[in-house]
Each structure stands twice: as C-alpha cells, then as structure tokens.
Design an enzyme around this catalytic site. Structure first.
Site, PDB file in Angstrom:
ATOM      1  N   LYS A 173       0.891  -1.172   0.000  1.00 30.36           N
ATOM      2  CA  LYS A 173       0.000   0.000   0.000  1.00 30.36           C
ATOM      3  C   LYS A 173       0.925   1.216   0.000  1.00 30.36           C
ATOM      4  O   LYS A 173       1.455   1.613   1.030  1.00 30.36           O
ATOM      5  CB  LYS A 173      -0.876  -0.014   1.259  1.00 30.36           C
ATOM      6  CG  LYS A 173      -2.187   0.753   1.145  1.00 30.36           C
ATOM      7  CD  LYS A 173      -2.065   2.220   0.782  1.00 30.36           C
ATOM      8  CE  LYS A 173      -1.657   3.074   1.955  1.00 30.36           C
ATOM      9  NZ  LYS A 173      -1.417   4.495   1.553  1.00 30.36           N
ATOM     10  N   GLU A 248       9.951   2.042  10.729  1.00 28.79           N
ATOM     11  CA  GLU A 248      11.011   3.019  10.457  1.00 28.79           C
ATOM     12  C   GLU A 248      10.348   4.380  10.499  1.00 28.79           C
ATOM     13  O   GLU A 248       9.586   4.725   9.596  1.00 28.79           O
ATOM     14  CB  GLU A 248      11.641   2.782   9.078  1.00 28.79           C
ATOM     15  CG  GLU A 248      12.383   1.479   8.930  1.00 28.79           C
ATOM     16  CD  GLU A 248      13.646   1.415   9.751  1.00 28.79           C
ATOM     17  OE1 GLU A 248      14.131   2.458  10.232  1.00 28.79           O
ATOM     18  OE2 GLU A 248      14.147   0.285   9.943  1.00 28.79           O
ATOM     19  N   GLU A 379      10.131  16.948  14.642  1.00 28.49           N
ATOM     20  CA  GLU A 379      10.481  16.748  13.235  1.00 28.49           C
ATOM     21  C   GLU A 379       9.705  17.749  12.382  1.00 28.49           C
ATOM     22  O   GLU A 379       8.472  17.778  12.414  1.00 28.49           O
ATOM     23  CB  GLU A 379      10.147  15.320  12.801  1.00 28.49           C
ATOM     24  CG  GLU A 379      10.668  15.018  11.403  1.00 28.49           C
ATOM     25  CD  GLU A 379      10.340  13.601  10.935  1.00 28.49           C
ATOM     26  OE1 GLU A 379       9.198  13.160  11.117  1.00 28.49           O
ATOM     27  OE2 GLU A 379      11.244  12.953  10.365  1.00 28.49           O
TER      28      GLU A 379
HETATM   29  P1  NAD Z   1       2.712   8.981   7.115  1.00 28.02           P
HETATM   30  O1  NAD Z   1       2.864   8.275   8.413  1.00 28.02           O
HETATM   31  O2  NAD Z   1       1.707  10.064   7.017  1.00 28.02           O
HETATM   32  O3  NAD Z   1       2.344   7.944   5.959  1.00 28.02           O
HETATM   33  C1  NAD Z   1       3.135   6.829   5.642  1.00 28.02           C
HETATM   34  C2  NAD Z   1       2.271   5.749   5.035  1.00 28.02           C
HETATM   35  O4  NAD Z   1       1.359   5.283   6.019  1.00 28.02           O
HETATM   36  C3  NAD Z   1       1.418   6.197   3.845  1.00 28.02           C
HETATM   37  O5  NAD Z   1       1.365   5.165   2.887  1.00 28.02           O
HETATM   38  C4  NAD Z   1       0.051   6.394   4.479  1.00 28.02           C
HETATM   39  O6  NAD Z   1      -1.015   6.235   3.570  1.00 28.02           O
HETATM   40  C5  NAD Z   1       0.040   5.280   5.506  1.00 28.02           C
HETATM   41  N1  NAD Z   1      -0.878   5.470   6.640  1.00 28.02           N
HETATM   42  C6  NAD Z   1      -1.297   6.646   7.184  1.00 28.02           C
HETATM   43  N2  NAD Z   1      -2.139   6.397   8.210  1.00 28.02           N
HETATM   44  C7  NAD Z   1      -2.248   5.048   8.311  1.00 28.02           C
HETATM   45  C8  NAD Z   1      -2.968   4.183   9.183  1.00 28.02           C
HETATM   46  N3  NAD Z   1      -3.745   4.650  10.147  1.00 28.02           N
HETATM   47  N4  NAD Z   1      -2.834   2.854   9.003  1.00 28.02           N
HETATM   48  C9  NAD Z   1      -2.043   2.360   8.037  1.00 28.02           C
HETATM   49  N5  NAD Z   1      -1.336   3.126   7.180  1.00 28.02           N
HETATM   50  C10 NAD Z   1      -1.445   4.458   7.325  1.00 28.02           C
HETATM   51  O7  NAD Z   1       4.162   9.497   6.740  1.00 28.02           O
HETATM   52  P2  NAD Z   1       4.611  10.356   5.464  1.00 28.02           P
HETATM   53  O8  NAD Z   1       4.217  11.761   5.676  1.00 28.02           O
HETATM   54  O9  NAD Z   1       4.186   9.690   4.208  1.00 28.02           O
HETATM   55  O10 NAD Z   1       6.202  10.208   5.544  1.00 28.02           O
HETATM   56  C11 NAD Z   1       7.000  11.070   6.269  1.00 28.02           C
HETATM   57  C12 NAD Z   1       7.472  10.397   7.546  1.00 28.02           C
HETATM   58  O11 NAD Z   1       8.168   9.193   7.234  1.00 28.02           O
HETATM   59  C13 NAD Z   1       8.472  11.239   8.312  1.00 28.02           C
HETATM   60  O12 NAD Z   1       8.191  11.178   9.682  1.00 28.02           O
HETATM   61  C14 NAD Z   1       9.800  10.568   8.008  1.00 28.02           C
HETATM   62  O13 NAD Z   1      10.802  10.799   8.954  1.00 28.02           O
HETATM   63  C15 NAD Z   1       9.396   9.147   7.932  1.00 28.02           C
HETATM   64  N6  NAD Z   1      10.377   8.353   7.199  1.00 28.02           N
HETATM   65  C16 NAD Z   1      11.170   7.481   7.897  1.00 28.02           C
HETATM   66  C17 NAD Z   1      12.147   6.743   7.243  1.00 28.02           C
HETATM   67  C18 NAD Z   1      13.000   5.765   7.994  1.00 28.02           C
HETATM   68  O14 NAD Z   1      13.540   4.858   7.368  1.00 28.02           O
HETATM   69  N7  NAD Z   1      13.190   5.898   9.294  1.00 28.02           N
HETATM   70  C19 NAD Z   1      12.311   6.892   5.869  1.00 28.02           C
HETATM   71  C20 NAD Z   1      11.504   7.801   5.193  1.00 28.02           C
HETATM   72  C21 NAD Z   1      10.533   8.515   5.867  1.00 28.02           C
END
Ligand code: NAD
Length: 489
Positions: A173, A248, A379
């Site tokens: 997803k 992550e 962040e």
């Molecule tokens: P996000 O948490 O908003 O979304 C990530 C994914 O989760 C998307 O596919 C989203 O549709 C899905 N999602 C959202 N709510 C959900 C739920 N309730 N249940 C299941 N899935 C759900 O994050 P984002 O804005 O897309 O990404 C940015 C974040 O990701 C930042 O905090 C960044 O630091 C982190 N990030 C971490 C790493 C790592 O390896 N540590 C790498 C890249 C990004």
C-alpha cells in the site's frame, strides 16, 4: 484520464466502490494520474491473492527467486531515466537525487538477489553423540508493506527485495502522494518474471486501505515506514493479532561541529543533509550543534552558501531545491518558522514560501537555538535547520541525545579520540564521522533507536530478520532416545 488499476494477482482492477483519487505534481499542480481509492474489500482480495501465491513462492528455490531480482535490477537500470523524470514530477525531488533514489533500489535488488545463494543459518555441534543441529530461516507469509512518499522507489525496494528473497509474498500500500511511481515499480517487478500474486499493489489512503491491511488476520508481518504518530497507530491496530511490526519512523538528526573541524567540509555536509530533498528525509539534519569557538564563522559561511541555493522546477538541472510534497507540508513547515520566532530563536535566512506556484519553501536557518526549543526537538520535515551553540564535546553529545528520536547523527572533528567517543555515545542507529547525516548504503543496517523505531532494521543482513522466523532443527541419528540436559550431566 484513465484510472491506473490495483494489481491483484493476474487482475487489474478498480476499487469495488469505484472511488478514485488523483496524484498531482507538487511543482505545478498538474495531474499525474488517477488511482483507485481502495477499501477493506479490495485489500481482502489482495491479501487472498498473496496468500494463495505463498506456497508456490516459498517452495521456489531461493537462487531462482534471486534470479528474478537480478533481472529486476537490470530492468530498473534500463528504466532509470524514465523513473527519475517521473520522480521529479510526482514527488518533486531534484533530478540528481531522484536518480540516486532509483539507484538505491537497483543496489538493494542486487544485494538481496545475491542473498538467494546465502540466507545462511547456523550449524553447531550437539552436546550429545550422533546428533546434528542447525538453524534455518523460514519465510513467514504475507507481508503488508506500507510506504511513504519521500523515497518512492527506494523504500519499496528496501521492503520488497528482502521480503521476496526470503520467500514471502507481499501486499504493497504505497503513499497516496506517489502512487504512479509505486505502480511502475510493481509493473517492472512483474516484467522481471515474478509469478502472479507474489506482489500485489492496492492504492488508497492510510486510514482506509492502510488500516485494513494492518488489521487483516492473514497478514502476519507489517513493514511500515512513515511518521511516528502513524507508527504508533499501526502498532496498536496490529496488537490484537500479535503481528510482527517493523517500524522506520521519523528523525531529528544532529550534526556536531567541533572547534577543530574542517569548517568548509562541515558546511558542505550541512547544506547537503539539511536541504537535500528540501529537508524531506528521515535522516535530514535539522539540528547543527556547534562549538562556540567556530559558531560565528560557521554561521557566516553557511548562510552565504544557503542563500545561493536555487529553487526551481525539479526536472531542471540547475535546480538545487524542489517543492515540498503538498499544501499541508508547506503549512506545517511555515508553522515551525512561527514557532521558532515565538521561542526567541534568531532567523538568519529563509522563513517564507518560495514562490506563488507550487509548494516551495525557502531554505531556512535559525541561530541561537536552545536544545529544549520545539524547533530543536520536533520533526519539521522541511528545509529548516537550527544552530545550537555549545561549549564542549560533552555538552554537544548531551544536546544531540536530548531528543526522542535516534535515527542518524554526525560529527565533524579532526580528533580521533572525540570521533570514537561520538561513535560510542551518540544515541542513534547511524553515526557519520566527517560527513553529514545522509548517505546510507544498502549493505549495512538502516534504522534508528528510541522513538525512531522498535528495534528492527531495514537493509543489510538485519533486514532478513524482519522477514523470516528462525527454525532450530535437531536430527538424532543415534537410534535411541537421547535427552538433552539429562543424559549428558
Ligand atoms: P505517514 O505516516 O503520514 O504515511 C506513511 C504511510 O502510512 C502512507 O502510505 C500512508 O497512507 C500510511 N498510513 C497513514 N495512516 C495510516 C494508518 N492509520 N494505518 C495504516 N497506514 C497508514 O508518513 P509520510 O508523511 O508519508 O512520511 C514522512 C514520515 O516518514 C516522516 O516522519 C519521516 O521521517 C518518515 N520516514 C522514515 C524513514 C526511515 O527509514 N526511518 C524513511 C523515510 C521517511
């Protein structure tokens, strides 16, 4: 515009509801494509497809699985320019970085393809005669992979390549901001010869399709990259089924610049780590902890460099900084400028949107920041960094460790003793010496401590632990009952 379908087994299908959503370019607002807004019923079909494919795939010899990943790496390489351009459009990172994102997926596919001829376990002598012992890695089943938009090709590869080489099947997803890149990724995997159903993609929103995947009883493993808040929600939703949850999450990464550092090199590292990908990296350096002896000099040289950075269209080769991903990100980044000003930090440069078109934000540097301020703890995920003055190495380490995250860290120093102390004492999954906070390679573990994750790692050999269970096997060829801990006292 026609709808890009979900890929479920051999089928290409729309959401059962017929609902759709549109992916747009953050630089211009132009439409990239329309995708199914999937719900539980669609996820159920994808999981059933992955479950049905599991036995065939787990019994496929691992070197054969690896051969498909080798072919996939070749196909990715052949499509690198296409994917790079699409990434500049759909995600908005500049072309050089988009090429690096695709290259990371090529590297990861090659690395995990080679693992098909290893997947090593342990053999060890028994305490009893005529008895043999070994441990082997077992695939687990259907992996639910949920990915963010900021590394739209690399992160799917970090999850899918190890999951597949270990013999699992997958439902992906992807982020709703970059669905076309994920679609191309899966289409190319199929082109490499992956059997139907081994990887399925379901598009949609996190709270709908994502949540349904997290809760599905036939998905024993979840590999999630995204924000800390979502990671916690995923963990809670998965708890009732005792799923393996690999997280992550975010970062608040610091670069330490000591008084003996090469200042120009440090400025290079800060500019790349704080402003690359417009600061939208989990490893972005949003804190710079600087020894007071070099604080003024570093500020001066850094601001001069930052003010030369060119905002522009991400596919234009002269552009240094592309747009943020969407309007909400722009509003969030700007709100942190206001928070910083309210906290009494000194705005050296930036602090405002970059243009009336697209979601641009000017690279922003705050000085005279204290480690406890919100701009130094939370962040921001944008092109904003904070300069925190300190008086000693000990104070620098304490400031670096004072946040709830623990992903990446860095120190610029010419003193080998300080470098080794930093490697030991920085609370982070990654430490760089005389380099910024970004630049991971695929064959070492990637991930963080404290609030950045839950103890698992992506990449390297460590990734295999997420996608396998250990089985310990005892073979007794003595022809009699032998009891460990009893017969050999
Ligand atoms: P996000 O948490 O908003 O979304 C990530 C994914 O989760 C998307 O596919 C989203 O549709 C899905 N999602 C959202 N709510 C959900 C739920 N309730 N249940 C299941 N899935 C759900 O994050 P984002 O804005 O897309 O990404 C940015 C974040 O990701 C930042 O905090 C960044 O630091 C982190 N990030 C971490 C790493 C790592 O390896 N540590 C790498 C890249 C990004």
């Amino acid at each position: 515009m026609s709808v890009h379908p979900n890929l479920i087994g051999a089928e290409r299908s729309l959401a059962a509801s017929g609902d759709t959503f549109v992916s747009t370019m953050p630089a211009t607002g132009a439409e990239v494509g329309t995708f199914p807004r999937s719900a539980k019923v669609d996820v159920d079909r994808a999981v059933a497809s992955a479950k049905a494919a599991f036995d065939g795939w787990r019994l496929t010899p691992a070197p054969e699985r690896g051969a498909i990943l080798f072919r996939f790496a070749d196909i990715l390489r052949a499509h690198k320019d296409e994917l790079t351009l699409l990434m500049t459009q759909e995600m908005g990172k500049v072309a050089a970085e988009a090429g690096g994102d695709v290259q990371e997926a090529i590297d990861m596919s090659l690395y995990m393809a080679g693992e098909g001829r290893r997947l090593s376990g342990q053999t060890t002598p028994s305490e009893l005669r005529d008895k043999f012992m070994m441990s082997v890695r077992m695939p687990i089943g259907v992996v639910g992979a949920i990915t963010p938009w900021n590394f739209p090709i690399a992160i799917p590869s970090w999850k899918l390549a190890p999951a597949l080489i270990c013999g699992n099947t997958v439902v992906l997803k992807p982020a709703e901001d970059t669905p076309l890149l994920a679609q191309r990724f899966v289409e190319l995997l199929h082109e490499a010869g992956l059997p139907d159903g081994v990887v399925n993609i379901v598009h949609g929103f996190g709270e709908e399709a994502g949540d349904a995947l997290v809760r599905h009883p036939d998905v024993p493993v979840l590999s999630f990259t995204g924000s800390r808040e979502t990671g916690i929600a995923v963990t809670k939703a998965a708890a009732d089924n005792l799923k393996h949850v690999h997280l992550e999450l975010g970062g608040k990464n610091a670069i330490i610049v000591m008084d003996d550092a090469d200042i120009d090199l440090a400025v290079d590292g800060i500019v790349w780590s704080a402003f690359g990908t417009a600061g939208q990296r989990c490893t972005a350096a949003s804190r710079v902890i600087v020894h007071r002896a070099v604080y003024d000099e570093l500020q001066k040289r850094l601001v001069a460099r930052v003010e030369k950075l060119r905002l522009g269209l991400p596919w234009d080769p002269d552009t240094d900084i592309g747009p943020l991903i969407n309007a909400a990100a722009l509003a969030k980044v700007h709100s942190y400028t206001e928070i910083g000003l309210g906290e009494g930090a000194k705005l050296l440069t930036g602090g405002e949107p970059g243009s009336s078109d697209g979601f641009y934000y000017r690279p922003t540097v705050f000085a005279d920041v204290e480690a406890g301020m919100r701009i130094a703890r939370e962040e921001i995920f944008g092109p904003t960094t904070t300069l925190i003055p300190v008086g000693s190495f000990e104070e620098a380490i304490a400031a670096a460790n004072s946040v709830e995250y623990g992903l990446s860290s860095s120190i610029f120093t010419r003193d080998v003793n300080k470098a080794f102390r930093a490697m030991r004492d920085l609370q982070a999954g990654i430490t760089y010496i005389n380099a910024g906070t970004t630049g991971a390679e695929v064959h070492l573990p990637f991930g963080g401590v404290k609030g950045t994750g839950n103890g698992h790692r992506e990449a390297g050999q460590a990734a295999l632990d997420v996608f396998t269970e250990w089985k310990s096997i005892y073979v007794d060829y003595s022809g009699k009952l032998q009891r460990a801990q009893i017969d050999n006292q």
